[in-house]
Design a protein around this motif. Structure first.
Motif, PDB file in Angstrom:
ATOM      1  N   HIS A  37       1.038  -1.208  -0.057  1.00 60.51           N
ATOM      2  CA  HIS A  37       0.079   0.087   0.031  1.00 60.51           C
ATOM      3  C   HIS A  37       0.953   1.331   0.080  1.00 60.51           C
ATOM      4  O   HIS A  37       0.367   2.199  -0.580  1.00 60.51           O
ATOM      5  N   ARG A  40       2.215   1.756  -3.574  1.00 61.50           N
ATOM      6  CA  ARG A  40       1.003   2.097  -4.593  1.00 61.50           C
ATOM      7  C   ARG A  40       1.120   3.553  -4.216  1.00 61.50           C
ATOM      8  O   ARG A  40       0.860   4.342  -5.242  1.00 61.50           O
ATOM      9  N   SER A  41       1.144   4.302  -2.799  1.00 62.50           N
ATOM     10  CA  SER A  41       0.522   5.399  -2.640  1.00 62.50           C
ATOM     11  C   SER A  41       2.030   6.195  -3.373  1.00 62.50           C
ATOM     12  O   SER A  41       1.682   7.271  -3.879  1.00 62.50           O
ATOM     13  N   THR A 172       5.552   4.027 -13.939  1.00 66.86           N
ATOM     14  CA  THR A 172       4.393   4.074 -13.460  1.00 66.86           C
ATOM     15  C   THR A 172       3.722   5.120 -14.103  1.00 66.86           C
ATOM     16  O   THR A 172       4.321   5.983 -14.983  1.00 66.86           O
ATOM     17  N   TYR A 198       3.683  -0.144 -12.123  1.00 66.12           N
ATOM     18  CA  TYR A 198       2.563   0.436 -11.370  1.00 66.12           C
ATOM     19  C   TYR A 198       1.529   1.360 -12.387  1.00 66.12           C
ATOM     20  O   TYR A 198       1.954   2.355 -12.748  1.00 66.12           O
ATOM     21  N   PHE A 200      -2.198   2.638 -13.265  1.00 63.79           N
ATOM     22  CA  PHE A 200      -3.300   3.288 -12.648  1.00 63.79           C
ATOM     23  C   PHE A 200      -4.326   3.579 -13.652  1.00 63.79           C
ATOM     24  O   PHE A 200      -4.035   4.189 -14.463  1.00 63.79           O
ATOM     25  N   TYR A 266       1.469  -4.206 -11.732  1.00 66.48           N
ATOM     26  CA  TYR A 266       0.579  -3.836 -10.729  1.00 66.48           C
ATOM     27  C   TYR A 266      -0.502  -3.214 -11.414  1.00 66.48           C
ATOM     28  O   TYR A 266      -0.290  -2.004 -12.045  1.00 66.48           O
ATOM     29  N   PHE A 268      -4.185  -1.186 -11.092  1.00 70.92           N
ATOM     30  CA  PHE A 268      -5.357  -0.593 -10.154  1.00 70.92           C
ATOM     31  C   PHE A 268      -6.234  -0.119 -10.978  1.00 70.92           C
ATOM     32  O   PHE A 268      -5.838   0.870 -11.977  1.00 70.92           O
ATOM     33  N   THR A 330      -5.364  -4.935  -8.752  1.00 69.28           N
ATOM     34  CA  THR A 330      -6.092  -4.378  -7.450  1.00 69.28           C
ATOM     35  C   THR A 330      -7.472  -3.656  -7.802  1.00 69.28           C
ATOM     36  O   THR A 330      -7.210  -2.744  -8.748  1.00 69.28           O
ATOM     37  N   TRP A 348      -5.810   6.629  -5.240  1.00 65.38           N
ATOM     38  CA  TRP A 348      -4.813   5.468  -5.120  1.00 65.38           C
ATOM     39  C   TRP A 348      -3.921   5.805  -4.135  1.00 65.38           C
ATOM     40  O   TRP A 348      -2.953   4.990  -3.604  1.00 65.38           O
ATOM     41  N   TRP A 349      -3.855   7.198  -3.261  1.00 67.16           N
ATOM     42  CA  TRP A 349      -3.104   7.158  -2.139  1.00 67.16           C
ATOM     43  C   TRP A 349      -3.975   7.786  -0.876  1.00 67.16           C
ATOM     44  O   TRP A 349      -3.635   8.222   0.155  1.00 67.16           O
ATOM     45  N   SER A 357      -6.830  -7.569  -3.941  1.00 70.42           N
ATOM     46  CA  SER A 357      -5.870  -7.711  -4.934  1.00 70.42           C
ATOM     47  C   SER A 357      -5.753  -9.083  -5.134  1.00 70.42           C
ATOM     48  O   SER A 357      -5.889 -10.033  -4.104  1.00 70.42           O
TER      49      SER A 357
END
Length: 370
Positions: A37, A40-41, A172, A198, A200, A266, A268, A330, A348-349, A357
């Motif tokens: 987590h 991710r943030s 990302t 990552y 998003f 990953y 999201f 996720t 996401w934060w 997940s």
């Protein structure tokens, strides 16, 4: 007096979303890099840093009044390079370097990245709207690889790996930026590099089936689509096989797809986001097809899109951007009041984030999900 009034009228109000001390993850005073987590943030915040870099440029904000620096400095990163689009001169990406020190070199620092390459998505402002929307359209047409923005991104990432090959490097991005990251990640993986990604709200370039309420109807549509795609793919493969007898052999699409099976980016996504929510059904459908004994059909269907199968032979050879063998998916389970929130980077934060997940793995020989 009139001049002052005119200046005030021309000044644009700054959204609190741009100011780190008002909307950033201030709770992360100490990042545990072993904590998914936290990672991710931080990744989402670094993407936001790219958005604000471009907003600072548009609104002529420079140090010491620029809003962007806290979005990376708070996590002990430094900005080492910005990526500028050669068409509209907008900032679309940034390369950050983590500053190791005795203060932040705790037991979890071995999981921290050395470098992070981040890409923003579409900014719906007059300065960037035209160029970003053209790239969105290229993305939908599975031609993002032809854009100079992607080529710049690819060159930048290749350059980092060339000088820091053994370093931990993250990719990302958000929305259009996650599509760029995904395409770069695919290419780097095929070149033998290990890159952590990552992504998003990555665009899923297919019919928005997720919006259908009936699970039975959704499954029926997906099942029919899988059967049709598998049939078309088999026919196309036969044509290609005959063609390759008279030409230099090119790798089959399934060979290329299988070569990515070990890469697990990953992802999201938000169920209320019609742009990215297709990934939920994409991976869930694999499990259902395996459960009913149709895994072989889905193994073929999962690596093909209807658009590419029905396109010209030249375009058909291009691997669909959005389709990937494996991923950590996720899903944000909190209610989103509107599309803007569901597709936004800010969720996401959020310290109150609640999500599910799951790792979805593709085996070239046995289709499985775990």
């Amino acid at each position: 007096m009139e001049d002052m009034k005119q200046r005030k009228k021309e000044e644009k109000p700054t959204s609190s979303r741009q100011i780190f001390c008002l909307s950033g993850p201030l709770h992360l005073t100490s990042v545990d890099w072993n904590n998914f987590h936290d990672r991710r943030s931080v990744a989402a915040s670094l993407v936001q840093g790219v958005y604000i870099l471009e907003r600072d440029r548009q609104e002529n904000r420079t140090d010491p009044v620029a809003h962007a620096p806290p979005w990376w400095e708070f996590f002990n990163f430094q900005l080492v390079h910005i990526l500028v689009d050669d068409v509209d001169n907008s900032i679309f990406g940034a390369i950050y370097e983590f500053k190791f020190s005795n203060f932040n070199h705790n037991h979890s620092a071995q999981k921290s990245p050395h470098y992070v390459v981040a890409f923003r998505g579409t900014i719906n402002k007059s300065n960037t709207r035209s160029r970003d929307l053209k790239l969105d359209f290229l993305c939908v047409r599975n031609r993002l690889h032809e854009s100079s923005r992607f080529q710049q991104a690819m060159q930048a990432v290749e350059s980092i790996f060339a000088v820091a090959e053994n370093s931990r490097i993250w990719l990302t991005g958000h929305s259009l930026g996650s599509a760029i990251s995904l395409l770069v990640g695919k290419n780097m993986t095929k070149m033998g590099y290990n890159v952590e990604a990552y992504l998003f709200n990555p665009p899923f370039l297919s019919a928005p089936v997720e919006g259908i309420k009936s699970e039975k109807l959704k499954h029926g549509i997906r099942f029919t689509s899988s059967v049709v795609k598998a049939g078309l793919a088999a026919a196309v493969k036969g044509l290609n096989h005959n063609h390759n007898k008279h030409n230099n052999h090119r790798p089959e699409k399934d060979e290329s797809f299988s070569s990515l099976s070990g890469w697990k980016p990953y992802l999201f996504v938000n169920p209320a986001d019609l742009i990215s929510s297709g990934y939920i059904g994409y991976f869930e459908h694999r499990k259902k097809m395996e459960e009913i004994g149709a895994g072989k059909i889905e193994k073929i269907a999962t690596q093909n899109s209807m658009g590419s199968l029905l396109s010209s032979s030249e375009q058909r050879d291009i691997e669909p951007l959005h389709l990937i063998p494996s991923a950590y998916l996720t899903i944000n389970m909190r209610h989103s009041p509107n599309f803007k929130h569901a597709h936004g980077i800010h969720q996401w934060w959020d310290p109150s984030f609640f999500g599910l997940s799951e790792l979805h793995e593709y085996n070239p020989y046995v289709l499985c999900t775990g």
